[in-house]
Design a protein around this motif. Structure first.
Motif, PDB file in Angstrom:
ATOM      1  N   PRO A 167       4.981  21.323  12.050  1.00 46.42           N
ATOM      2  CA  PRO A 167       5.683  22.604  11.927  1.00 46.42           C
ATOM      3  C   PRO A 167       6.233  23.124  13.250  1.00 46.42           C
ATOM      4  CG  PRO A 167       3.334  22.999  12.046  1.00 46.42           C
ATOM      5  CD  PRO A 167       3.524  21.508  12.147  1.00 46.42           C
ATOM      6  N   MET A 168       7.194  24.020  13.148  1.00 45.44           N
ATOM      7  CA  MET A 168       7.704  24.776  14.280  1.00 45.44           C
ATOM      8  C   MET A 168       7.958  26.197  13.806  1.00 45.44           C
ATOM      9  SD  MET A 168      11.759  23.721  14.606  1.00 45.44           S
ATOM     10  CE  MET A 168      12.092  25.135  15.679  1.00 45.44           C
ATOM     11  N   ALA A 169       8.198  27.106  14.746  1.00 44.94           N
ATOM     12  CA  ALA A 169       8.524  28.485  14.409  1.00 44.94           C
ATOM     13  C   ALA A 169       9.580  28.982  15.382  1.00 44.94           C
ATOM     14  CB  ALA A 169       7.279  29.376  14.464  1.00 44.94           C
ATOM     15  N   LEU A 170      10.341  29.966  14.948  1.00 44.50           N
ATOM     16  CA  LEU A 170      11.365  30.578  15.779  1.00 44.50           C
ATOM     17  C   LEU A 170      10.962  32.007  16.124  1.00 44.50           C
ATOM     18  CD1 LEU A 170      14.632  29.410  13.957  1.00 44.50           C
ATOM     19  CD2 LEU A 170      13.662  28.502  16.072  1.00 44.50           C
ATOM     20  N   SER A 171      11.233  32.394  17.344  1.00 45.05           N
ATOM     21  CA  SER A 171      11.012  33.778  17.774  1.00 45.05           C
ATOM     22  C   SER A 171      12.193  34.633  17.328  1.00 45.05           C
ATOM     23  CB  SER A 171      10.871  33.822  19.295  1.00 45.05           C
ATOM     24  OG  SER A 171      10.979  35.155  19.767  1.00 45.05           O
ATOM     25  N   PRO A 172      11.961  35.926  17.019  1.00 45.83           N
ATOM     26  CA  PRO A 172      13.075  36.802  16.645  1.00 45.83           C
ATOM     27  C   PRO A 172      14.126  36.944  17.744  1.00 45.83           C
ATOM     28  CG  PRO A 172      10.971  37.823  16.119  1.00 45.83           C
ATOM     29  CD  PRO A 172      10.666  36.614  16.938  1.00 45.83           C
ATOM     30  N   THR A 173      13.758  36.650  18.981  1.00 45.08           N
ATOM     31  CA  THR A 173      14.692  36.824  20.100  1.00 45.08           C
ATOM     32  C   THR A 173      15.180  35.498  20.677  1.00 45.08           C
ATOM     33  OG1 THR A 173      12.817  36.959  21.645  1.00 45.08           O
ATOM     34  CG2 THR A 173      13.664  39.033  20.747  1.00 45.08           C
ATOM     35  N   SER A 174      14.875  34.376  20.021  1.00 41.58           N
ATOM     36  CA  SER A 174      15.267  33.083  20.575  1.00 41.58           C
ATOM     37  C   SER A 174      16.757  32.829  20.357  1.00 41.58           C
ATOM     38  CB  SER A 174      14.456  31.964  19.930  1.00 41.58           C
ATOM     39  OG  SER A 174      14.782  31.853  18.560  1.00 41.58           O
ATOM     40  N   PRO A 175      17.400  32.102  21.248  1.00 42.52           N
ATOM     41  CA  PRO A 175      18.817  31.758  21.048  1.00 42.52           C
ATOM     42  C   PRO A 175      19.042  30.935  19.783  1.00 42.52           C
ATOM     43  CG  PRO A 175      18.146  31.340  23.318  1.00 42.52           C
ATOM     44  CD  PRO A 175      16.896  31.624  22.543  1.00 42.52           C
ATOM     45  N   GLU A 176      18.071  30.073  19.425  1.00 45.88           N
ATOM     46  CA  GLU A 176      18.237  29.198  18.276  1.00 45.88           C
ATOM     47  C   GLU A 176      18.367  29.957  16.961  1.00 45.88           C
ATOM     48  OE1 GLU A 176      15.890  26.932  21.378  1.00 45.88           O
ATOM     49  OE2 GLU A 176      15.849  28.934  20.519  1.00 45.88           O
TER      50      GLU A 176
END
Length: 378
Positions: free
Chosen positions: A353-362
């Motif tokens: 798994p992976m997760a994204l931050s609310p502020t990440s560029p991705e």
């Protein structure tokens, strides 16, 4: 056998935030190691593990691929409590927000040809700094969290920072004074059933003088203390009909016998070499988070003497305990600048798994819709 070379560590490109607990440690000063059978265990159980560290400001996801263990790191301001529900939703409490992550990937889809789950924060509720600890999901889908600053259980509110659901009888007022250090939450059938606190104090910061033996477990429905004399208890969990608790100040995983009678007794099952905090179960295995008692709030506890008696040093990481035998069967260890974890959760059916931050560029270009074919995140 320790397999340091087989742990691939991957981090989002977004800057790692600085938390209120400490400066963010450099990833170059952190070392990871694992027991030789950890990857095989994750594969056999078909699970991965999520855990948090408010000290590093990272949500970690420990999975596996063809090369061995894979650790993905996501920058989140002061990540704390975790909850993964039957709908595949991951909930997280953080420094001033509650987040709900969803995985939009279909079974055949992958991100970057590697990740079979990508947890995206679709709902972010701004609470302000409540020092929220454990979090759970009610049967109606509402988030329930431990509001430590206000000594209560709370849920979200469309207008205010929170709405109080419950507070201990011994706390006389709803005020922003961390009096008893309410921290742990046990959910059962979509309802809060037990909580832990460091003391019964009703004065601001009163819990700090009761760390060694003032800890309690409270039956939420009865609003009654059912167990006394604990040392900084955390992470109450109901599993297989038993109430499990981490008696953090002694480094012990155990059960509260007689909880239903209202006169419970903590019975230790196994000693772990660290400040135990963060607990998740999978069958007969308990995944226990450990922290080093490095800061003042963790020092001078019974754990110090237990470590000396065992001729052992405290360490940070996750121990996987066979609760039938009371032994550690596998482990994941962190050495260096990261010394404290908070919560641990199991992600069933997910390999990497992976997760994204609310502020990440991705996250700005990660677009999904029903029936979509996901583009890679490079």
């Amino acid at each position: 056998m320790v397999s340091k070379s087989k742990i691939k560590v991957q981090k989002e490109t977004a800057p790692q935030p600085v938390t209120s607990e400490s400066s963010s440690p450099s990833t170059n000063s952190v070392k990871y190691s694992q027991s030789g059978g950890l990857v095989a265990l994750l594969a056999r159980l078909n699970i991965s593990v999520a855990f948090t560290s408010y000290q590093s400001g990272l949500l970690y996801m420990l999975g596996r691929n063809n090369q061995g263990a894979h650790l993905h790191q996501t920058g989140i301001p002061k990540p704390m409590g975790l909850s993964f529900d039957a709908n595949g939703t991951l909930s997280l409490s953080s420094g001033y927000q509650l987040m709900t992550f969803h995985n939009p990937l279909a079974a055949h889809e992958r991100v970057n040809t590697l990740f079979d789950a990508c947890f995206v924060p679709r709902d972010v509720h701004v609470t302000g700094q409540l020092d929220a600890h454990d979090v759970g999901v009610a049967s109606n889908g509402d988030l329930i969290f431990v509001n430590t600053q206000f000594n209560c259980l709370a849920t979200t509110d469309p207008k205010h920072s929170f709405r109080m659901l419950w507070k201990p009888d011994f706390v006389s007022a709803l005020v922003k004074e961390d009096r008893c250090h309410l921290n742990g939450l046990a959910m059962e059938n979509g309802e809060p059933v037990y909580v832990t606190a460091v003391s019964k104090s009703d004065t601001i910061d009163g819990w700090r003088d009761r760390r060694s033996d003032g800890g309690i477990v409270i039956d939420v429905k009865k609003n009654k203390v059912i167990c006394n004399g604990l040392s900084m208890p955390h992470s109450p969990r109901v599993h297989n009909g038993e109430l499990w608790v981490l008696n953090s100040g002694t480094g012990e995983l155990g059960v509260i016998e007689g909880a239903a009678s209202g006169k419970g007794k903590f019975v230790p099952r196994v000693f772990c070499p660290g400040f135990a905090r963060g607990l998740a179960f999978h069958g007969d295995l308990a995944f226990v988070g450990l922290s080093k008692p490095r800061y003042e709030r963790f020092e001078g506890l019974p754990l110090d003497e237990k470590l000396k008696a065992a001729d052992s040093e405290p360490w940070c990481g996750i121990q996987i305990i066979d609760i039938k035998r009371g032994t550690c069967v596998e482990w994941f260890r962190i050495d260096g600048a990261v010394a404290e974890l908070y919560d641990v959760e199991i992600l069933p059916g997910i390999a990497c798994p992976m997760a994204l931050s609310p502020t990440s560029p991705e996250i700005m270009n990660f677009l999904t819709w029903e029936g979509s074919s996901l583009p890679p995140i490079s």
